[in-house]
Each structure stands twice: as C-alpha cells, then as structure tokens.
Design a protein around this motif. Structure first.
Motif, PDB file in Angstrom:
ATOM      1  N   LEU A   1      -3.323   4.622  -2.158  1.00 42.53           N
ATOM      2  CA  LEU A   1      -4.391   5.302  -1.426  1.00 42.53           C
ATOM      3  C   LEU A   1      -4.955   6.470  -2.174  1.00 42.53           C
ATOM      4  CD1 LEU A   1      -5.869   4.711   1.285  1.00 42.53           C
ATOM      5  CD2 LEU A   1      -4.564   6.610   2.299  1.00 42.53           C
TER       6      LEU A   1
ATOM      7  N   LEU B   1       0.942  -1.317   0.097  1.00 42.99           N
ATOM      8  CA  LEU B   1       0.000   0.063  -0.051  1.00 42.99           C
ATOM      9  C   LEU B   1       1.096   1.177  -0.155  1.00 42.99           C
ATOM     10  CD1 LEU B   1      -2.746   1.376   0.292  1.00 42.99           C
ATOM     11  CD2 LEU B   1      -2.345   1.005   2.768  1.00 42.99           C
TER      12      LEU B   1
ATOM     13  N   TYR C   1      -7.995   7.223   6.925  1.00 42.23           N
ATOM     14  CA  TYR C   1      -7.702   6.686   5.558  1.00 42.23           C
ATOM     15  C   TYR C   1      -6.682   5.401   5.519  1.00 42.23           C
ATOM     16  CZ  TYR C   1     -10.008  11.016   4.356  1.00 42.23           C
ATOM     17  OH  TYR C   1     -11.121  12.182   4.516  1.00 42.23           O
TER      18      TYR C   1
ATOM     19  N   GLN D   1      -7.699   1.237   5.321  1.00 48.72           N
ATOM     20  CA  GLN D   1      -7.255   0.510   4.086  1.00 48.72           C
ATOM     21  C   GLN D   1      -6.197  -0.717   4.850  1.00 48.72           C
ATOM     22  OE1 GLN D   1      -8.329   0.999   0.990  1.00 48.72           O
ATOM     23  NE2 GLN D   1      -7.110  -0.883   0.559  1.00 48.72           N
TER      24      GLN D   1
ATOM     25  N   THR E   1      -1.314  -1.155  -4.317  1.00 46.68           N
ATOM     26  CA  THR E   1      -2.433   0.029  -4.490  1.00 46.68           C
ATOM     27  C   THR E   1      -1.967   1.274  -3.785  1.00 46.68           C
ATOM     28  OG1 THR E   1      -3.951  -2.072  -3.655  1.00 46.68           O
ATOM     29  CG2 THR E   1      -4.678   0.311  -3.443  1.00 46.68           C
TER      30      THR E   1
END
Length: 266
Positions: free
Chosen positions: A114, A63, A139, A143, A112
């Motif tokens: 954010l 991430l 956030y 996630q 990924t």
C-alpha cells in the motif's frame, strides 16, 4: 629469371590473400566461441549466503501495509546514524516490509505494498498517534475491495526486548513472530484460522519461531485492528525493538516460504 618471377608472383599472391585468411580464421574462432549465458538472478538470504533462486509460479496475492509505519529497531537505527531509536523516518518497519515483499514474490505470492506512509501523513496534519488505525482504514478498505487477496498483512514491530523476541535455530538467530487477533470483529475466527495456517507452516520450518496468539478485546483496546475489513487480514508483530536486521531478514524468508505453503495446501 622465370624462377625469380615465380617467387615474386607467389609473394604478391600471398600478400593479397593474407587478409582473407585472417578474416576466415577469426570467423572460425568466433563460431567456436561459447555463447554468452544470461546471468542468473540471485537472492541474498539473511544468513548472508548467496543462493541461486528462480521465481516460483504465482499461487496467490498479498497486500502489505504498515499502520505504525515508523516503528523501528534499535540495532538498525544505531547502524544507520549512531542513534538508538524505536521510531525512524527511513530505518523502520517499511524497509523490512520491502524485503518481505521480495520474499513473498519470489515464492509465488504476488505482493502489493500500500503506497502510503501513514505516520508521515499524520505528523504533517498534527493527528495523534492513537488514531493510526482509523487513519489507515480507508486506504486499506479501498485497496482490499479493488482486488482479491489471499493475505492482507499489517506488519508491525513489537515493543519487547530481544531476549523475548529471538530464537536460535541451527546456529542462526531469528526474530520471533506474534499474531495479534482483534476479537471485537465478526471476522475474528477467520482471521485467527488464517493466522494459524501461517503460524503452523512457519513452525515446520523453524520450530519456536512464533509466539502465542495475542488476542485483544474489551474496553481500553482497539479490539478490531481493521481486521473486520477482510477475513484474511493478519496483524503480524515481527520481532521486537532489539532485533538486528539479519535476524529480521531470516524470519522474513521464513514467512515468504510459509505463505506459499499455505496457498499450495489450500
């Protein structure tokens, strides 16, 4: 007379069969023609060398996010609009982050990003810059809980000048990387251990590309940097304000390869 009739008959037969011969010949040539080969995919590396690249088998997930999403590099902003700036709405750390995602992906680390520009959101709401870590936190937390990640990377740009954030290796310039560790959180030993794994693999590829760990704790500093949210949350300072885009790109490719090596060796 018979000879004349025979000649005319042969001519008429030839004219009748000629289109068939042409069609058969064309089909034969088509059958012998080479098959179209699907165009290979290519990855442009920072050294501006075009190299064929096949995507590696997925080995893990990452991430990627940006607490200081508008941090910028002076050479990039100058090339964009002629203005030297250390903060920019488009030529910023997020743009380099997209390239890091590509390099991680191509090395088998499914990544990924954010989907939030936290600085733009804070500006609209009139929220002070000093609250960046608190504003991005929910956030990241949401996630991080939604999926299992091997790396969570908060990508930043350091404030140092290029003479302290650049290294030359085999005739090419690379932006140096520093890992910030917030010691005021229960995960800090795990955070630092994961950062060390990545740091060591980067050093194998380009000796001297990383700086010493920056460990923060005590009064007057954040001391957590949201690293308490996940044991593999790394705060990476990629280069400084004076690093050029090609130097950053070279380092990004090193990070991608090193991250894959960490996962393969674990």
């Amino acid at each position: 007379m018979k000879k004349t009739s025979l000649i005319w008959g042969s001519l008429i037969l030839f004219l009748f069969l000629f289109p068939v011969f042409v069609s058969m010949t064309a089909e034969g040539q088509t059958a012998k023609s080479p098959k179209l080969v699907k165009e290979s995919s290519y990855m442009v590396y920072a050294a501006n060398v075009l190299e064929e690249e096949s995507k590696a088998q997925t080995t893990g997930k990452a991430l990627l996010y940006f607490t200081h999403s508008h941090e910028a590099y002076e050479p990039m902003t100058k090339a964009y609009d002629g203005k030297v700036a250390v903060s920019h709405h488009s030529e910023n750390i997020m743009k380099i982050g997209e390239k890091l995602k590509s390099q991680l992906d191509v090395n088998g680390v499914e990544t990924t990003i954010l989907p939030i520009d936290i600085q733009a959101q804070m500006e609209k709401k009139g929220i002070a810059y000093a609250r960046s870590y608190k504003e991005i936190r929910p956030y990241v937390q949401k996630q991080a809980q939604a999926d299992k990640y091997d790396f969570i990377i908060d990508l930043h740009r350091d404030h140092l000048r290029a003479d302290r954030t650049t290294i030359v290796h085999n005739g090419e310039k690379y932006a140096k990387v520093a890992f910030v560790i917030g010691k005021n959180n229960p995960n800090y030993k795990q955070n630092q251990a994961k950062a060390k794994l990545l740091k060591d693999e980067m050093e194998k590829l380009v000796p001297g590309i990383t700086r010493d760990f920056i460990v923060k704790s005590g009064p007057g500093v954040d001391g957590k940097y949201n690293q308490d949210l996940h044991p593999s949350l790394l705060l990476i300072e990629l280069g400084g304000i004076g690093n050029a885009e090609d130097e950053l790109n070279r380092t990004v490719s090193v990070i991608g390869s090193a991250a894959a090596a960490v996962l393969q060796n674990s």
